[in-house]
Structures are given as structure tokens and as C-alpha cells.
Design a protein around this motif. Structure first.
Motif, PDB file in Angstrom:
ATOM      1  N   THR A  78       6.630   2.867 -42.352  1.00 17.88           N
ATOM      2  CA  THR A  78       6.976   4.288 -42.406  1.00 17.88           C
ATOM      3  C   THR A  78       8.365   4.525 -41.838  1.00 17.88           C
ATOM      4  O   THR A  78       9.168   5.287 -42.406  1.00 17.88           O
ATOM      5  CB  THR A  78       5.938   5.120 -41.635  1.00 17.88           C
ATOM      6  N   HIS A  79       8.670   3.887 -40.723  1.00 20.67           N
ATOM      7  CA  HIS A  79       9.986   4.068 -40.112  1.00 20.67           C
ATOM      8  C   HIS A  79      11.091   3.443 -40.965  1.00 20.67           C
ATOM      9  O   HIS A  79      12.203   3.987 -41.030  1.00 20.67           O
ATOM     10  CB  HIS A  79      10.007   3.488 -38.704  1.00 20.67           C
ATOM     11  N   LEU A  80      10.811   2.329 -41.634  1.00 17.98           N
ATOM     12  CA  LEU A  80      11.821   1.729 -42.500  1.00 17.98           C
ATOM     13  C   LEU A  80      12.141   2.642 -43.679  1.00 17.98           C
ATOM     14  O   LEU A  80      13.310   2.772 -44.075  1.00 17.98           O
ATOM     15  CB  LEU A  80      11.346   0.358 -42.998  1.00 17.98           C
ATOM     16  N   ILE A  81      11.118   3.263 -44.239  1.00 16.26           N
ATOM     17  CA  ILE A  81      11.346   4.208 -45.337  1.00 16.26           C
ATOM     18  C   ILE A  81      12.206   5.367 -44.857  1.00 16.26           C
ATOM     19  O   ILE A  81      13.168   5.782 -45.527  1.00 16.26           O
ATOM     20  CB  ILE A  81      10.000   4.713 -45.897  1.00 16.26           C
ATOM     21  N   LYS A  82      11.892   5.881 -43.668  1.00 15.81           N
ATOM     22  CA  LYS A  82      12.687   6.983 -43.097  1.00 15.81           C
ATOM     23  C   LYS A  82      14.115   6.526 -42.824  1.00 15.81           C
ATOM     24  O   LYS A  82      15.077   7.264 -43.070  1.00 15.81           O
ATOM     25  CB  LYS A  82      12.023   7.483 -41.814  1.00 15.81           C
ATOM     26  N   PHE A  83      14.263   5.316 -42.330  1.00 13.29           N
ATOM     27  CA  PHE A  83      15.597   4.769 -42.071  1.00 13.29           C
ATOM     28  C   PHE A  83      16.428   4.727 -43.353  1.00 13.29           C
ATOM     29  O   PHE A  83      17.585   5.156 -43.377  1.00 13.29           O
ATOM     30  CB  PHE A  83      15.489   3.366 -41.467  1.00 13.29           C
ATOM     31  N   PHE A  84      15.843   4.197 -44.421  1.00 16.93           N
ATOM     32  CA  PHE A  84      16.587   4.092 -45.672  1.00 16.93           C
ATOM     33  C   PHE A  84      16.934   5.468 -46.231  1.00 16.93           C
ATOM     34  O   PHE A  84      18.011   5.666 -46.791  1.00 16.93           O
ATOM     35  CB  PHE A  84      15.805   3.273 -46.697  1.00 16.93           C
ATOM     36  N   ASP A  85      16.038   6.422 -46.073  1.00 17.10           N
ATOM     37  CA  ASP A  85      16.311   7.769 -46.574  1.00 17.10           C
ATOM     38  C   ASP A  85      17.425   8.451 -45.783  1.00 17.10           C
ATOM     39  O   ASP A  85      18.289   9.128 -46.359  1.00 17.10           O
ATOM     40  CB  ASP A  85      15.045   8.624 -46.514  1.00 17.10           C
ATOM     41  N   GLU A  86      17.414   8.285 -44.453  1.00 16.24           N
ATOM     42  CA  GLU A  86      18.302   9.061 -43.594  1.00 16.24           C
ATOM     43  C   GLU A  86      19.589   8.328 -43.211  1.00 16.24           C
ATOM     44  O   GLU A  86      20.654   8.951 -43.107  1.00 16.24           O
ATOM     45  CB  GLU A  86      17.566   9.467 -42.311  1.00 16.24           C
ATOM     46  N   VAL A  87      19.499   7.028 -42.987  1.00 17.67           N
ATOM     47  CA  VAL A  87      20.621   6.287 -42.413  1.00 17.67           C
ATOM     48  C   VAL A  87      21.341   5.429 -43.445  1.00 17.67           C
ATOM     49  O   VAL A  87      22.573   5.277 -43.398  1.00 17.67           O
ATOM     50  CB  VAL A  87      20.148   5.408 -41.232  1.00 17.67           C
TER      51      VAL A  87
END
Length: 220
Positions: A79-88
Motif C-alpha cells: 500500500t505504501h509503495l503504491i502511494k509512493f509511486f503516485d505521490e513521489v
């Protein structure tokens, strides 16, 4: 994982859209090879109350809360990796000299960027970022081990194929699917690079683009 693995249909469609060529081929990863990832991910983790447990080459089982030594469950890491790719990910910085060394190599080699992304919506942002950094090569998105995609990309070519990637899993997959490939394990983060013991099929372990360029130029 079963090996060799087949190319995914969605990846094969991207490969078939490439113009035919018989030139030697470099298949290059993006994260931690062309673009810094670990440094950005570490900053993201810190901002969200997490940290790496150690600087060894894995994510699942190696991320924990600041106040705990217990690794986060795999689903939370994902979940955090998906958020990372979306945001960062749209703001990742370039590994030094990746642009100039790839440009030099492109005079004699075709270059294709093969990157694992969590969703197809991340691809346009990645293409825009890379293009703005002077890295205009085709971007193919994959999921999971890359051996099948690398074997499919090499089809019809009689010249050398070079595979550049940071992931030991991807290198093992390529060794099973296309053992003739020249394998360069490139890890930009020096802490993670020092933690890796190269496996027998790795032809070069490095975190330096100038060294990588010299090594590839010597192949032809």
C-alpha cells in the motif's frame, strides 16, 4: 517462482509496438538505476513514521514503524509503495551521468527502459519525467520478474543483449529466461550496493554510470 516465466500479454503488446531493429540492445531498469529511488523512499518513510530496519536488498520484511522493530506486513508495504509511486515518483531525481552515458551508448545500441510500476496510470508521468531529464527512450511497463519480457525483447536480434537492473530477483529471472544476456546489477545507493554479494551470473556489479558505459562499450 517457476522459471523461465512467460512474458505477460500486456507487456508483449508494448514490445510488438516497438519498431523492428537488429541493433544490439540495452534493456535498462529505471528505479535505482536511472532515477534515485531508495533515497526518495527513505524520505517518504521518515515523513510517514517509518524506517528501513537495515540496508539490505529487500523491502517486505525490512520496513518498520519508528517505534518498533517489527516489520510491517506485506500488504501494508505494498500500500505504501503504491502511494509512493503516485505521490513521489513524478519528482524522482536522476542518478548522476545516466543521461550522458545512455546518450553515448545510444549511438551503437538500441535502448529500451523496462520498469515495474504498480499501475498503468504511473507510466505517462514517468515518461514525462524521463523525457525532461534527457532520457527519451521507449518506456515499457512490467509487473513481477522480468525474464519473460527480456527474452521477448531479444527475439530476432543476433547482436548482444545487455540487461541492467538493481533487483536480484529480476537478474535471476533473466538468467533463467535468457542466459546469454550480459547482466549488470546497478544499485545507485552505496549502502545497499555494499550489502550485495553478486551472484555468479552477474557480469558487473556497480553504482556508477561511467563504469557501466565503459563496460558496455567494450562488448562490441
Amino acid at each position: 517462482m517457476p522459471e523461465p516465466i512467460p512474458v505477460l500479454p500486456e507487456v508483449l503488446a508494448q514490445i510488438r509496438a516497438l519498431p523492428p531493429s537488429s541493433r544490439p540492445l540495452i534493456i535498462c531498469d529505471v528505479d535505482e538505476v536511472i532515477l534515485h529511488m531508495i533515497a526518495h523512499l527513505e524520505e517518504y518513510l521518515q515523513e510517514n513514521g517509518m524506517r528501513f530496519l537495515n540496508h539490505t536488498y529487500r523491502l517486505t520484511g525490512n520496513i518498520a514503524r519508528h517505534d518498533s522493530d517489527a516489520p510491517l506486513p506485506g500488504d501494508q508495504v505494498k500500500t505504501h509503495l503504491i502511494k509512493f509511486f503516485d505521490e513521489v515518483s513524478p519528482h524522482q531525481t536522476m542518478v548522476p551521468e545516466a543521461d550522458t552515458m545512455l546518450s553515448a551508448l545510444s549511438e551503437q545500441w538500441d535502448i529500451v527502459l523496462l520498469t515495474n510500476l504498480p499501475g498503468t496510470h504511473n507510466k505517462p508521468a514517468r515518461e514525462t519525467l524521463l523525457g525532461g531529464l534527457g532520457i527519451p527512450y521507449p518506456v515499457l511497463t512490467n509487473s513481477g520478474p522480468k525474464g519473460g519480457a527480456v527474452a521477448a525483447l531479444s527475439g530476432g536480434r543476433s547482436h548482444p543483449v545487455v540487461f541492467i537492473d538493481d533487483s536480484p530477483t529480476n537478474h535471476r529471472s533473466v538468467q533463467a529466461s535468457l542466459p546469454s544476456a550480459v547482466q549488470i546489477q546497478f544499485i545507485a545507493d552505496q549502502r545497499f550496493l555494499r550489502s550485495v554479494e553478486p551472484e555468479a551470473h552477474i557480469d558487473l556489479l556497480t553504482g556508477d554510470w561511467r563504469e557501466t558505459c565503459r563496460f558496455i562499450e567494450a562488448i562490441l
